[in-house]
Design an enzyme around this catalytic site. Structure first.
Site, PDB file in Angstrom:
ATOM      1  N   HIS A  20       0.366  -1.404   0.086  1.00 57.50           N
ATOM      2  CA  HIS A  20       0.178   0.015  -0.295  1.00 57.50           C
ATOM      3  C   HIS A  20       0.940   0.704   0.303  1.00 57.50           C
ATOM      4  O   HIS A  20       1.482   1.838   1.213  1.00 57.50           O
ATOM      5  CB  HIS A  20      -0.970   0.081   0.854  1.00 57.50           C
ATOM      6  CG  HIS A  20      -2.071   1.380   0.960  1.00 57.50           C
ATOM      7  ND1 HIS A  20      -3.540   0.195   1.256  1.00 57.50           N
ATOM      8  CD2 HIS A  20      -2.162   2.832   1.112  1.00 57.50           C
ATOM      9  CE1 HIS A  20      -4.215   1.319   1.152  1.00 57.50           C
ATOM     10  NE2 HIS A  20      -3.397   3.126   0.740  1.00 57.50           N
ATOM     11  N   HIS A  22       0.892   5.232  -2.245  1.00 57.64           N
ATOM     12  CA  HIS A  22       0.375   6.104  -3.812  1.00 57.64           C
ATOM     13  C   HIS A  22       1.633   6.680  -4.004  1.00 57.64           C
ATOM     14  O   HIS A  22       2.527   7.257  -3.613  1.00 57.64           O
ATOM     15  CB  HIS A  22      -0.146   6.992  -2.734  1.00 57.64           C
ATOM     16  CG  HIS A  22      -1.494   6.531  -2.810  1.00 57.64           C
ATOM     17  ND1 HIS A  22      -2.884   6.101  -2.728  1.00 57.64           N
ATOM     18  CD2 HIS A  22      -1.901   5.918  -1.023  1.00 57.64           C
ATOM     19  CE1 HIS A  22      -3.626   5.492  -2.391  1.00 57.64           C
ATOM     20  NE2 HIS A  22      -3.109   5.371  -1.322  1.00 57.64           N
ATOM     21  N   ASP A  24       1.892   9.149  -6.086  1.00 63.28           N
ATOM     22  CA  ASP A  24       1.576  10.875  -6.256  1.00 63.28           C
ATOM     23  C   ASP A  24       1.454  10.909  -4.366  1.00 63.28           C
ATOM     24  O   ASP A  24       2.039  11.972  -3.920  1.00 63.28           O
ATOM     25  CB  ASP A  24       0.822  10.815  -6.714  1.00 63.28           C
ATOM     26  CG  ASP A  24      -0.479  10.883  -5.386  1.00 63.28           C
ATOM     27  OD1 ASP A  24      -0.849   9.896  -5.206  1.00 63.28           O
ATOM     28  OD2 ASP A  24      -2.475  11.217  -6.589  1.00 63.28           O
ATOM     29  N   HIS A 206      -9.789   0.665  -0.388  1.00 64.81           N
ATOM     30  CA  HIS A 206      -9.928   1.072   0.398  1.00 64.81           C
ATOM     31  C   HIS A 206     -10.802   0.945   1.495  1.00 64.81           C
ATOM     32  O   HIS A 206     -11.977   1.826   1.362  1.00 64.81           O
ATOM     33  CB  HIS A 206      -9.658   3.008   0.317  1.00 64.81           C
ATOM     34  CG  HIS A 206      -8.140   2.966  -0.305  1.00 64.81           C
ATOM     35  ND1 HIS A 206      -7.000   3.341  -1.047  1.00 64.81           N
ATOM     36  CD2 HIS A 206      -7.318   3.975   0.587  1.00 64.81           C
ATOM     37  CE1 HIS A 206      -6.411   3.676  -1.236  1.00 64.81           C
ATOM     38  NE2 HIS A 206      -6.296   4.197  -0.026  1.00 64.81           N
ATOM     39  N   GLU A 209     -10.683   2.830   7.286  1.00 67.08           N
ATOM     40  CA  GLU A 209      -9.784   4.073   7.881  1.00 67.08           C
ATOM     41  C   GLU A 209     -10.690   5.182   8.599  1.00 67.08           C
ATOM     42  O   GLU A 209     -10.383   5.087   9.248  1.00 67.08           O
ATOM     43  CB  GLU A 209      -9.121   4.465   6.377  1.00 67.08           C
ATOM     44  CG  GLU A 209      -7.927   5.508   6.871  1.00 67.08           C
ATOM     45  CD  GLU A 209      -7.323   6.394   5.600  1.00 67.08           C
ATOM     46  OE1 GLU A 209      -6.075   7.044   5.710  1.00 67.08           O
ATOM     47  OE2 GLU A 209      -7.750   6.132   4.534  1.00 67.08           O
ATOM     48  N   ASP A 298       1.490   4.391   3.189  1.00 67.47           N
ATOM     49  CA  ASP A 298       0.777   4.774   2.503  1.00 67.47           C
ATOM     50  C   ASP A 298       1.387   6.116   1.390  1.00 67.47           C
ATOM     51  O   ASP A 298       1.547   5.911   0.224  1.00 67.47           O
ATOM     52  CB  ASP A 298      -0.253   4.893   3.527  1.00 67.47           C
ATOM     53  CG  ASP A 298      -1.372   6.149   3.003  1.00 67.47           C
ATOM     54  OD1 ASP A 298      -1.792   5.517   2.011  1.00 67.47           O
ATOM     55  OD2 ASP A 298      -2.146   6.363   3.709  1.00 67.47           O
TER      56      ASP A 298
END
Length: 358
Positions: A20, A22, A24, A206, A209, A298
């Site tokens: 997991h 990202h 960006d 997702h 959370e 993350d």
């Protein structure tokens, strides 16, 4: 939250698996500045790499998922050309390899990279090429696969799912949806998930959370998620009595019984208010209860983190041992969207020997 952590050499050299992360959310600050200057983007809050890195971390330390997501406006703004996407993806693979990551699934939303005139296919191909170059530049010490993300609030999920199937033999491992959970349940995208299942394609969601058990339940029971992105709110279905005995509700029991992987991201959870500290983060209790927990970053830029940092903090503040880190790493490799033989080869040929040296 993003304080400097003394990383022990043995932590840095441990083989790591990342499910997991990202794209960006992991850019180098200096890369953001260089691309912004080259492409005429003048919206950055700072053009000094150290200051810009601090700005991303401080802005993300808000306790709100919505504000946390706002920081991506700047990173996404400099990822709108094929060259920029290629560079960012290559540097991502190199940075992860330098941190000891041997396998990574890095996710991004192709629909967020179209303002410069690229097509969805051109976005995917640029990122895939960047990952391959980054692997090669790292001496092939890492394998990187892409997860294509659809945004919860948008209407492109089926189109993105079709891209996953089109490129699944060319570096794309699976599908994801992301974005604010409240008000945007995963069931809005049932057509995409049904299509992926018909095509025998992998996907994670997702869930759990910023929103609670209904999000997790829908992701699993309605949409068929193979893994849960975060899933920290499964703790809402776990109770302890006055004597300390643990009781699992039906959903928590189902998640554990089915060995549904939890892509847990401790530093990120602290920033968004989903957890209070590393010492009390649910990942440790869930580990002790033998849920299939995995350790993840993350957004490395926003959290000022790395896999080594996440592991070091779990050791220092939550009492994790090297054996526990090994267990979570093998959990992650077992849960990867990679063919069985390739997963097994990394577990037996890289991960276990790497841990046996410590």
């Amino acid at each position: 939250m993003s304080e400097t952590v003394a990383l022990r050499p043995e932590i840095l050299t441990l083989p790591k698996v990342l499910l997991h992360d990202h794209l960006d959310g992991g850019l180098r600050p200096e890369t953001i500045i260089e691309i912004a200057r080259a492409e005429g983007y003048d919206g950055l809050p700072s053009y000094d790499p150290a200051e810009l890195g601090r700005w991303f971390r401080d802005s993300a330390d808000s306790g709100s998922l919505e504000r946390y997501l706002e920081t991506f406006d700047h990173s996404v703004a400099v990822m709108q050309t094929a060259d920029a996407l290629h560079r960012v993806a290559s540097e991502c693979a190199q940075d992860l390899a330098a941190d000891g990551v041997v396998y990574a699934e890095v996710r991004y939303a192709p629909e967020q990279h179209l303002t410069g005139g690229l097509t969805l296919e051109e976005v995917v191909e640029a990122v895939n090429a960047g990952f391959r170059d980054g692997e090669k530049a790292s001496g092939d010490r890492i394998v990187v696969r892409a997860l294509l993300t659809a945004m919860r609030h948008a209407a492109k999920s089926t189109e993105i799912a079709q891209l996953v199937v089109r490129y699944r033999d060319d570096g794309v491992a699976g599908f994801d949806i992301a974005g604010a959970e409240a008000g945007y349940p995963p069931t809005r995208h049932l057509d995409a998930f049904e299509y992926l299942r018909r095509e025998n394609a992998h996907f994670t969601i997702h869930a759990g959370e910023a929103f609670g058990l209904p999000s997790i339940w829908e992701a699993i029971q309605w949409c068929g998620a193979e893994r849960l992105g975060h899933g920290v709110r499964i703790m809402d279905d776990i109770t302890r009595d006055d004597d300390g005995a643990t009781s699992l509700g039906r959903l928590a029991s189902y998640v554990r019984d089915r060995r549904i992987p939890l892509e847990m991201c401790p530093s990120s959870n602290l920033q968004t208010g989903a957890a209070d500290s590393f010492a009390t983060h649910p990942i440790t209790e869930l580990k002790d209860l033998r849920f299939r927990v995995t350790i993840n970053t993350d957004n490395r830029l926003m959290s000022g983190t790395s896999m080594s940092r996440e592991m070091q903090l779990l050791v220092d503040e939550a009492g994790w041992t090297t054996a526990a880190l090994r267990w979570a790493t093998i959990n992650a490799m077992k849960s990867a969207f990679l063919p069985f033989e390739e997963r097994l080869a990394l577990i037996e040929g890289v991960i276990k020997p790497g841990y046996d040296q410590h």
